[in-house]
Enzyme design. Structure first.
Site, PDB file in Angstrom:
ATOM      1  N   ASN A  20      22.526   5.844  18.881  1.00  0.00           N
ATOM      2  CA  ASN A  20      21.702   5.591  20.341  1.00  0.00           C
ATOM      3  C   ASN A  20      20.854   6.967  20.130  1.00  0.00           C
ATOM      4  O   ASN A  20      21.358   7.854  20.123  1.00  0.00           O
ATOM      5  CB  ASN A  20      22.679   5.656  21.425  1.00  0.00           C
ATOM      6  CG  ASN A  20      21.984   6.073  22.669  1.00  0.00           C
ATOM      7  OD1 ASN A  20      20.771   5.919  22.732  1.00  0.00           O
ATOM      8  ND2 ASN A  20      22.656   6.422  23.868  1.00  0.00           N
ATOM      9  N   TRP A  21      19.739   6.595  19.601  1.00  0.00           N
ATOM     10  CA  TRP A  21      18.524   7.589  19.387  1.00  0.00           C
ATOM     11  C   TRP A  21      18.326   8.652  20.752  1.00  0.00           C
ATOM     12  O   TRP A  21      17.707   9.504  20.745  1.00  0.00           O
ATOM     13  CB  TRP A  21      17.388   7.339  18.601  1.00  0.00           C
ATOM     14  CG  TRP A  21      17.668   7.062  17.201  1.00  0.00           C
ATOM     15  CD1 TRP A  21      18.945   6.784  16.668  1.00  0.00           C
ATOM     16  CD2 TRP A  21      16.686   6.645  16.429  1.00  0.00           C
ATOM     17  NE1 TRP A  21      18.764   6.599  15.402  1.00  0.00           N
ATOM     18  CE2 TRP A  21      17.432   6.165  15.170  1.00  0.00           C
ATOM     19  CE3 TRP A  21      15.364   6.756  16.198  1.00  0.00           C
ATOM     20  CZ2 TRP A  21      16.764   5.974  13.772  1.00  0.00           C
ATOM     21  CZ3 TRP A  21      14.527   6.132  15.185  1.00  0.00           C
ATOM     22  CH2 TRP A  21      15.208   5.834  14.031  1.00  0.00           C
ATOM     23  N   LYS A  22      18.652   8.041  21.891  1.00  0.00           N
ATOM     24  CA  LYS A  22      18.241   8.374  23.224  1.00  0.00           C
ATOM     25  C   LYS A  22      16.575   8.658  23.197  1.00  0.00           C
ATOM     26  O   LYS A  22      15.880   7.857  22.383  1.00  0.00           O
ATOM     27  CB  LYS A  22      19.071   9.517  23.725  1.00  0.00           C
ATOM     28  CG  LYS A  22      20.428   9.288  23.356  1.00  0.00           C
ATOM     29  CD  LYS A  22      21.363  10.123  24.152  1.00  0.00           C
ATOM     30  CE  LYS A  22      22.803   9.897  23.831  1.00  0.00           C
ATOM     31  NZ  LYS A  22      23.476  10.780  24.829  1.00  0.00           N
ATOM     32  N   HIS A 106      24.533   2.025  29.771  1.00  0.00           N
ATOM     33  CA  HIS A 106      24.732   3.442  29.470  1.00  0.00           C
ATOM     34  C   HIS A 106      24.920   4.325  30.418  1.00  0.00           C
ATOM     35  O   HIS A 106      24.264   4.403  31.578  1.00  0.00           O
ATOM     36  CB  HIS A 106      23.548   4.057  28.392  1.00  0.00           C
ATOM     37  CG  HIS A 106      23.949   5.178  27.754  1.00  0.00           C
ATOM     38  ND1 HIS A 106      24.026   6.304  28.510  1.00  0.00           N
ATOM     39  CD2 HIS A 106      24.669   5.374  26.544  1.00  0.00           C
ATOM     40  CE1 HIS A 106      24.315   7.292  27.755  1.00  0.00           C
ATOM     41  NE2 HIS A 106      25.029   6.728  26.569  1.00  0.00           N
ATOM     42  N   GLU A 108      23.997   7.342  31.193  1.00  0.00           N
ATOM     43  CA  GLU A 108      22.689   7.846  31.477  1.00  0.00           C
ATOM     44  C   GLU A 108      21.814   7.000  32.406  1.00  0.00           C
ATOM     45  O   GLU A 108      21.167   7.780  33.267  1.00  0.00           O
ATOM     46  CB  GLU A 108      22.132   8.734  30.416  1.00  0.00           C
ATOM     47  CG  GLU A 108      22.674   9.853  29.647  1.00  0.00           C
ATOM     48  CD  GLU A 108      22.438  10.093  28.043  1.00  0.00           C
ATOM     49  OE1 GLU A 108      21.640   9.363  27.457  1.00  0.00           O
ATOM     50  OE2 GLU A 108      23.390  10.633  27.627  1.00  0.00           O
ATOM     51  N   GLU A 178      32.769   4.682  26.858  1.00  0.00           N
ATOM     52  CA  GLU A 178      32.122   6.137  26.482  1.00  0.00           C
ATOM     53  C   GLU A 178      32.461   6.976  27.867  1.00  0.00           C
ATOM     54  O   GLU A 178      31.880   6.817  28.890  1.00  0.00           O
ATOM     55  CB  GLU A 178      30.485   5.925  26.580  1.00  0.00           C
ATOM     56  CG  GLU A 178      30.078   5.238  25.306  1.00  0.00           C
ATOM     57  CD  GLU A 178      28.565   5.843  24.961  1.00  0.00           C
ATOM     58  OE1 GLU A 178      28.499   6.014  23.747  1.00  0.00           O
ATOM     59  OE2 GLU A 178      27.829   5.581  25.922  1.00  0.00           O
ATOM     60  N   GLY A 184      27.725  14.116  24.679  1.00  0.00           N
ATOM     61  CA  GLY A 184      26.615  15.163  24.390  1.00  0.00           C
ATOM     62  C   GLY A 184      27.463  16.451  24.839  1.00  0.00           C
ATOM     63  O   GLY A 184      26.728  17.287  25.008  1.00  0.00           O
ATOM     64  N   SER A 223      30.600  12.128  21.448  1.00  0.00           N
ATOM     65  CA  SER A 223      30.683  13.123  20.598  1.00  0.00           C
ATOM     66  C   SER A 223      31.402  12.756  19.117  1.00  0.00           C
ATOM     67  O   SER A 223      32.318  13.543  18.685  1.00  0.00           O
ATOM     68  CB  SER A 223      31.365  14.434  21.126  1.00  0.00           C
ATOM     69  OG  SER A 223      30.813  14.853  22.216  1.00  0.00           O
ATOM     70  N   GLY A 244      25.741   9.269  19.373  1.00  0.00           N
ATOM     71  CA  GLY A 244      24.434   9.784  19.919  1.00  0.00           C
ATOM     72  C   GLY A 244      23.798  10.772  19.024  1.00  0.00           C
ATOM     73  O   GLY A 244      23.238  10.576  17.909  1.00  0.00           O
ATOM     74  N   GLY A 245      24.008  11.919  19.187  1.00  0.00           N
ATOM     75  CA  GLY A 245      23.605  13.107  18.573  1.00  0.00           C
ATOM     76  C   GLY A 245      23.760  13.010  16.895  1.00  0.00           C
ATOM     77  O   GLY A 245      22.678  13.375  16.178  1.00  0.00           O
TER      78      GLY A 245
END
Ligand code: PGA
Length: 263
Positions: A20-22, A106, A108, A178, A184, A223, A244-245
């Site tokens: 997930n590149w956001k 998601h 967010e 999640e 994150g 994470s 993600g990251g």
């Protein structure tokens, strides 16, 4: 870990590692990342790799990844097929760019853009209607976990989709657990914490369709990195990850995918 029977059932499920590149990337940075992924990721039986990228880069990922062993998708989708919805993108548009997956619900989107369970369920349905595989994200906040209502919250998020699309719809979907407090933050759920919720999710689905539940891909997100992927993916009900990251660094994402391939 439970008995070997569970591991046999697990081995029959398809696994997924999705990035997930956001809201990260640029044409140049994406090219470097995609070049790295193409070199490092080869087809592995039973494991699918995918990247969910910002809308403007769909044409780029389609051009770069077509013919590779990596699928791609988007991070959200409109609940409507078309019309006067300024700023929105439909499932059919995503299919036009070869998307296979789309994230739905998601945390967010739920927290920052006010997406409700009802809206998430509508987006799930719209995604499937367009031929996409929705990756339905569910998970509790820190406050909810500390108030011991994790199962109530996740059960409610799941029920919204089961009620509107029916349990059969999960045959063409992936669920991502999640926990919001792990996204994150560098604070990963322990494999046991994650496993407990994954088993709960599978149990909820099994009450309606045991066979489907046994084959359902449920991935963990929050994470995940190369250093903790192996122990998470070893758990009986964890079938890969939503990353993600760590998905923005080719070597990290490749190492996480390798952990899923060996799980
Ligand atoms: P993270 O994000 O891996 O950076 O915690 C996961 C996600 O939000 O999907």
């Amino acid at each position: 870990m439970r008995g070997s029977n569970y591991l046999e059932i697990k081995a029959m499920r398809s696994r997924l590692v999705a990035g997930n590149w956001k809201m990260h990337g640029s044409l140049a940075a994406n090219r470097r990342l995609l070049d790295g992924l193409k070199l490092g990721l080869q087809a592995t039986d039973g494991v699918q790799y995918s990247v969910c990228v910002p809308y403007p880069y769909l044409a780029q990922v389609e051009a770069e990844l077509k013919g590779s062993d990596i699928a791609w998708g988007a991070q959200s989708v409109s609940e409507w097929p078309q019309g006067a919805y300024t700023g929105e993108v439909s499932g059919a548009m995503l299919r036009d760019f070869g998307c296979r997956h789309v994230l739905v619900g998601h945390s967010e989107r739920r927290a920052l853009y006010g997406e409700t369970d009802k809206q998430v369920a509508a987006k799930f349905q719209a995604a499937q209607g367009a031929g996409l595989i929705p990756i339905l994200c569910v998970g509790e906040s820190l406050q909810e976990r500390e108030s011991a209502v994790t199962e109530i919250v996740v059960g409610r998020q799941l029920a919204a989709v089961l009620d509107s699309s029916g349990v059969g719809s999960l045959a063409n979907a992936v669920i991502a657990y999640e926990p919001v407090w792990a996204i994150g933050t560098g604070r990963t759920a322990t494999p046991q914490q994650a496993q407990a919720v994954h088993a709960f999710i599978r149990g909820v689905v099994a009450r309606q369709d045991a066979k489907l539940a046994a084959g359902l891909t449920i991935v963990y997100g929050g994470s995940v990195k190369a250093a903790n992927a192996k122990e998470l993916f070893a758990m009986a009900d964890i079938d890969g990850g939503l990353i993600g990251g760590a998905a923005l660094v080719a070597e990290e994402f490749i190492a996480i995918c390798a952990a899923a391939a060996k799980a």
